[in-house]
Design an enzyme around this catalytic site. Sequence first.
Site, short mmCIF file in Angstrom:
data_model
loop_
_atom_site.label_atom_id
_atom_site.label_comp_id
_atom_site.label_asym_id
_atom_site.label_seq_id
_atom_site.Cartn_x
_atom_site.Cartn_y
_atom_site.Cartn_z
N MET A 179 12.38 58.27 18.60
CA MET A 179 13.04 59.59 18.51
C MET A 179 12.01 60.71 18.36
SD MET A 179 16.05 58.44 15.89
CE MET A 179 15.01 57.35 14.94
N ASP A 206 27.37 51.93 20.35
CA ASP A 206 26.60 53.19 20.39
C ASP A 206 26.23 53.55 21.82
OD1 ASP A 206 26.63 53.66 17.73
OD2 ASP A 206 24.60 52.93 17.33
N LYS A 223 26.13 58.41 19.65
CA LYS A 223 25.50 59.60 19.11
C LYS A 223 24.46 60.09 20.08
CE LYS A 223 25.78 57.99 14.40
NZ LYS A 223 25.18 56.78 13.89
C1 SAM Z 1 18.42 55.79 16.86
S1 SAM Z 1 16.97 54.97 17.40
C2 SAM Z 1 17.61 53.34 17.52
C3 SAM Z 1 16.53 52.29 17.54
C4 SAM Z 1 17.07 50.89 17.71
N1 SAM Z 1 17.86 50.51 16.55
C5 SAM Z 1 15.97 49.87 17.94
O1 SAM Z 1 15.76 49.00 17.10
O2 SAM Z 1 15.33 49.94 19.01
C6 SAM Z 1 16.90 55.49 19.09
C7 SAM Z 1 15.47 55.59 19.60
O3 SAM Z 1 14.97 54.30 19.92
C8 SAM Z 1 14.10 54.37 21.02
N2 SAM Z 1 14.64 53.55 22.12
C9 SAM Z 1 15.70 52.74 22.04
N3 SAM Z 1 15.89 52.08 23.20
C10 SAM Z 1 14.91 52.51 24.04
C11 SAM Z 1 14.56 52.20 25.39
N4 SAM Z 1 15.27 51.32 26.11
N5 SAM Z 1 13.50 52.83 25.93
C12 SAM Z 1 12.78 53.72 25.21
N6 SAM Z 1 13.06 54.04 23.93
C13 SAM Z 1 14.10 53.44 23.35
C14 SAM Z 1 13.99 55.85 21.41
O4 SAM Z 1 12.91 56.40 20.71
C15 SAM Z 1 15.31 56.37 20.88
O5 SAM Z 1 15.24 57.76 20.65
#
Ligand code: SAM
Length: 259
Positions: free
Chosen positions: A172, A36, A58
């Site tokens: 998100m 991803d 995505k």
């Molecule tokens: C589709 S979700 C995936 C979450 C992922 N599966 C997890 O467990 O962290 C994507 C969202 O996760 C958050 N996110 C993921 N990695 C991040 C990071 N390094 N810093 C800040 N937010 C993060 C943000 O809110 C982003 O919009």
Amino acid sequence: MTQGRVYLVGAGPGDPDLLTVKALRCLEAADVVVYDRLVSPEILNLAPVGAASICVGKQPAHHPVPQEEINQLLVRLANSNRQVVRLKGGDPFIFGRGSEEAMELARHGIPFEVVPGITAAQGCTAAYNVPLTHRGLATGVRYLTGHCRQDVELNFDWKGLADPDTTLVVYMGRANIEEIAGKLMMHGLAGDLPVLVICNGTTSRAKQLASSLSQVAHDVAAAGFDGPVLFVIGRVAGLADVKEPCDVVQEKIVASALA
Ligand SMILES: C[S@@+](CC[C@H](N)C(=O)[O-])C[C@H]1O[C@@H](n2cnc3c(N)ncnc32)[C@H](O)[C@@H]1O
């Protein structure tokens, strides 16, 4: 037709050191890595040189590869006897649609394994020494999506969410933070409740800001963050030391522990 295996692997929030040992072992043995957008190049580089890598990334409101096609791709690759690593940011089962892929693999009788990862809530807060629960400040934590399918209106139990003893972590949520903060205040949370906002957490591009529920929408718009953003709402967010770069904070903690 010989059959491979699919590993649904969590890559953690970005820092390669936050990969689990099991995730690293899976990557090192991969024939194909299907990844991803949020997976960092440093982590992808841990796969063998000869391994194929396929980006199915995505972006919000923009899905280059529809989920249905990703599911079919995983089935096809496994059916051609490959060791497939399906690599997702954070944890594959937290807002990652990993469970949908697992169900599809199960439906086709394809062997698969889930390798959990450190979710953004855990990795990003730890980087600023923020505990998600803390005696006297938060008795629980809730992970919340701030974005619903096809921009459907957020239909949450706002009264239940507006609990000052619970830390809320919003994934998100950038596009809807004004509405989220407004509804939480309308249902009783104080406007001066601390909010920590983290962008690109645990990576070299990490940025953060300390705000409050009444100010967060304005502050985030002004910050112009570029990358995934996480909101940590609750009293524990007030413990964040965001005045100094994280490594300096860490050095101070180590120094005081050794003193
Ligand atoms: C589709 S979700 C995936 C979450 C992922 N599966 C997890 O467990 O962290 C994507 C969202 O996760 C958050 N996110 C993921 N990695 C991040 C990071 N390094 N810093 C800040 N937010 C993060 C943000 O809110 C982003 O919009």
